[in-house]
Design an enzyme around this catalytic site. Structure first.
Site, PDB file in Angstrom:
ATOM      1  N   ARG A   1       9.970 114.074 122.788  1.00  0.00           N
ATOM      2  CA  ARG A   1      11.333 113.681 123.181  1.00  0.00           C
ATOM      3  C   ARG A   1      11.675 112.235 122.827  1.00  0.00           C
ATOM      4  O   ARG A   1      12.574 111.629 123.410  1.00  0.00           O
ATOM      5  CB  ARG A   1      11.570 113.905 124.679  1.00  0.00           C
TER       6      ARG A   1
ATOM      7  N   LYS B   1      21.204 106.725 112.456  1.00  0.00           N
ATOM      8  CA  LYS B   1      21.432 108.116 112.044  1.00  0.00           C
ATOM      9  C   LYS B   1      20.146 108.614 111.399  1.00  0.00           C
ATOM     10  O   LYS B   1      19.704 108.082 110.374  1.00  0.00           O
ATOM     11  CB  LYS B   1      22.562 108.199 111.022  1.00  0.00           C
TER      12      LYS B   1
ATOM     13  N   GLU C   1      27.110 101.456  98.115  1.00  0.00           N
ATOM     14  CA  GLU C   1      27.362 101.288  99.552  1.00  0.00           C
ATOM     15  C   GLU C   1      27.841  99.864  99.859  1.00  0.00           C
ATOM     16  O   GLU C   1      28.637  99.651 100.776  1.00  0.00           O
ATOM     17  CB  GLU C   1      26.100 101.614 100.372  1.00  0.00           C
TER      18      GLU C   1
ATOM     19  N   LYS D   1      27.864  96.381 108.944  1.00  0.00           N
ATOM     20  CA  LYS D   1      27.482  97.675 109.504  1.00  0.00           C
ATOM     21  C   LYS D   1      27.140  97.532 110.994  1.00  0.00           C
ATOM     22  O   LYS D   1      27.513  98.380 111.812  1.00  0.00           O
ATOM     23  CB  LYS D   1      26.314  98.300 108.739  1.00  0.00           C
TER      24      LYS D   1
ATOM     25  N   GLU E   1      29.743 107.653 116.350  1.00  0.00           N
ATOM     26  CA  GLU E   1      30.804 108.119 115.442  1.00  0.00           C
ATOM     27  C   GLU E   1      31.893 108.935 116.134  1.00  0.00           C
ATOM     28  O   GLU E   1      32.199 110.052 115.738  1.00  0.00           O
ATOM     29  CB  GLU E   1      30.191 108.911 114.280  1.00  0.00           C
TER      30      GLU E   1
ATOM     31  N   ARG F   1      33.254 104.381 113.272  1.00  0.00           N
ATOM     32  CA  ARG F   1      32.083 104.548 112.402  1.00  0.00           C
ATOM     33  C   ARG F   1      32.340 105.531 111.265  1.00  0.00           C
ATOM     34  O   ARG F   1      31.720 105.424 110.193  1.00  0.00           O
ATOM     35  CB  ARG F   1      30.860 104.989 113.232  1.00  0.00           C
TER      36      ARG F   1
ATOM     37  N   ASN G   1      32.059 106.576 106.089  1.00  0.00           N
ATOM     38  CA  ASN G   1      31.906 107.763 105.246  1.00  0.00           C
ATOM     39  C   ASN G   1      32.902 107.790 104.090  1.00  0.00           C
ATOM     40  O   ASN G   1      33.088 108.839 103.472  1.00  0.00           O
ATOM     41  CB  ASN G   1      32.073 109.034 106.089  1.00  0.00           C
TER      42      ASN G   1
ATOM     43  N   HIS H   1      32.300 109.951 101.061  1.00  0.00           N
ATOM     44  CA  HIS H   1      31.166 110.828 101.341  1.00  0.00           C
ATOM     45  C   HIS H   1      31.530 112.311 101.336  1.00  0.00           C
ATOM     46  O   HIS H   1      30.707 113.137 100.966  1.00  0.00           O
ATOM     47  CB  HIS H   1      30.516 110.461 102.675  1.00  0.00           C
TER      48      HIS H   1
ATOM     49  N   HIS I   1      29.375 114.319  99.056  1.00  0.00           N
ATOM     50  CA  HIS I   1      28.440 115.340  99.555  1.00  0.00           C
ATOM     51  C   HIS I   1      28.678 116.682  98.876  1.00  0.00           C
ATOM     52  O   HIS I   1      27.731 117.417  98.593  1.00  0.00           O
ATOM     53  CB  HIS I   1      28.577 115.507 101.071  1.00  0.00           C
TER      54      HIS I   1
ATOM     55  N   HIS J   1      22.564 109.605  95.811  1.00  0.00           N
ATOM     56  CA  HIS J   1      23.565 109.586  96.880  1.00  0.00           C
ATOM     57  C   HIS J   1      24.681 108.559  96.582  1.00  0.00           C
ATOM     58  O   HIS J   1      25.866 108.874  96.667  1.00  0.00           O
ATOM     59  CB  HIS J   1      22.863 109.269  98.199  1.00  0.00           C
TER      60      HIS J   1
END
Ligand code: NAD
Ligand code: GLY
Length: 361
Positions: A121, A143, A185, A227, A237, A241, A245, A248, A252, A265
């Site tokens: 956990r 993330k 980025e 950031k 997010e 936030r 993206n 993205h 993606h 990426h």
């Protein structure tokens, strides 16, 4: 050595940036370690370059290291590899006071962080990123994820590291394509958050292309600071936030349709940024000159400024499967000039399709 603080109450941590700092890893984590057990996660490429230094540093600080190497590549950011790392932790009787150290690019950071988040956990986690993309983006903000065969980063969590240690000197071994990948980025931060930074990138183009150490270190520091502020404001997010993206959703889709193999990426994000600029232009949110500045900067950095010739309808369909969809609507980050961006979920598919078509020629 410079520090960026990420203020998240009890989950706050420091991002330490400095040449040679990776060799001080042991000393920097020893007093945070809750036991002497460390699971070092890396890949064979990075481990061959920096593994000895990292292991020695941890051992000299009195820590006992078990190394888990994952084959190099995005295709190994999977539940199967996470399971193997968990097997290793179980075999070695790691308890919940053990610590995971991620040594590598975004793939290793995301995967190792995911393992740290779910093992018993949640156990402590340290990021030692080694690509420019990981320096400026993936190592900060918590993330962590693995890919599902049909969608990127589909299985994951928000799980903050205890410390991030960034050594720009390790970029000396980074292949040119990977360097450009990270610059996508960096450019993104300028477009969405900071026009002054975007202008600085335009002005410092030559030293950036030459990978001059002080300029790159400055770009990393500034990107991390931007950031950190966004993550502090919106850790999970719910709002701001999502601006990170930019590009993205388009990117993606391209990555998914090309099997995660053909484009890095950052390259896919760069293509997506151009498409988002065209869409913003069509919505009167960006003028032609601003879109042109973005295109020129990306081109000068050797980043793509076109989408590949895929079926536009297929790109749309794939975008509709993206996890950033909400209540069946496409949510797109669009630049509002340079230095500001907004989230829009009211753009009709026809306009999106037109921007995709324009970005293909
Ligand atoms: P990567 O981790 O695959 O690294 C790129 C290549 O560079 C690999 O072959 C790696 O072995 C090699 N490499 C790494 N460091 C090196 C060094 N110092 N010298 C020589 N070679 C080196 O790719 P990446 O671009 O760093 O990360 C991409 C991943 O990051 C994607 O999975 C993406 O989804 C994820 N990501 C996550 C976030 C986040 O917030 N968590 C943000 C952006 C991207
Ligand atoms: N890379 C996007 C984020 O961290 O939110």
């Amino acid at each position: 050595m410079r520090t960026v603080r990420v203020n998240l109450g009890q989950r706050s941590y420091s991002v330490i940036i400095g040449n040679g700092v990776y060799l001080r890893l042991g000393e920097l984590v020893a007093d945070r370690a809750r036991s002497h057990r460390v699971l070092l996660v890396s890949n064979p490429t990075v481990f061959a370059l920096y593994g000895d230094g990292v292991v020695n540093s941890l051992q000299e600080a009195g820590l006992k290291v078990v190394t888990g190497l994952v084959p190099d590549g995005e295709e190994y950011k999977t539940l199967e590899q996470a399971q193997k790392l968990i097997d290793l932790a179980v075999e070695n009787r790691f308890d919940r006071h053990a610590m995971v150290v991620a040594l590598g690019g975004g793939v290793i950071g995301d995967l190792a962080g995911f393992v740290a988040a779910i093992y018993q956990r949640g156990i402590d986690f340290v990021q030692l990123p080694t690509t420019l993309l990981a320096h400026v983006d993936s190592s900060i903000g918590g993330k962590v994820a693995v890919n599902h065969p049909r969608a990127k980063n589909m299985i994951g969590a928000f799980y903050q590291p205890k410390i991030v240690i960034i050594d720009p000197a390790v970029l000396a071994t980074l292949p040119p394509r990977e360097f450009k990948n990270g610059m996508a980025e960096v450019v993104k931060y300028g477009i969405i958050l900071d026009e002054g930074f975007f202008t600085w990138l335009e002005e410092e183009l030559e030293p950036i292309i030459q990978r001059e150490e002080t300029i790159i270190a400055e770009a990393i520091y500034h990107s991390c600071s931007l950031k950190a502020r966004v993550v502090e404001e919106d850790e999970t997010e719910q709002g701001k936030r999502a601006l990170l993206n930019l590009g993205h959703t388009f990117g993606h889709a391209v990555e998914t349709l090309t099997g995660y193999q053909q484009y890095r990426h950052g390259e896919a994000v760069a293509m997506g940024i151009i498409t988002a600029c065209y869409l913003a232009e069509s919505q009167g949110m960006m003028n032609t000159g601003e879109a042109q500045r973005v295109r020129e900067l990306q081109q000068a950095l050797g980043l793509p400024i076109q989408l590949p010739r895929l079926q536009p309808e297929l790109i749309m369909q794939t975008m509709h499967q993206d996890k950033k969809m909400l209540a069946g609507r496409l949510r797109l980050v669009l630049p509002q000039g340079i230095g500001r961006a907004v989230i829009r979920d009211d753009i009709d598919d026809g306009a999106v399709l037109a921007a995709i078509n324009r970005a293909m020629v």
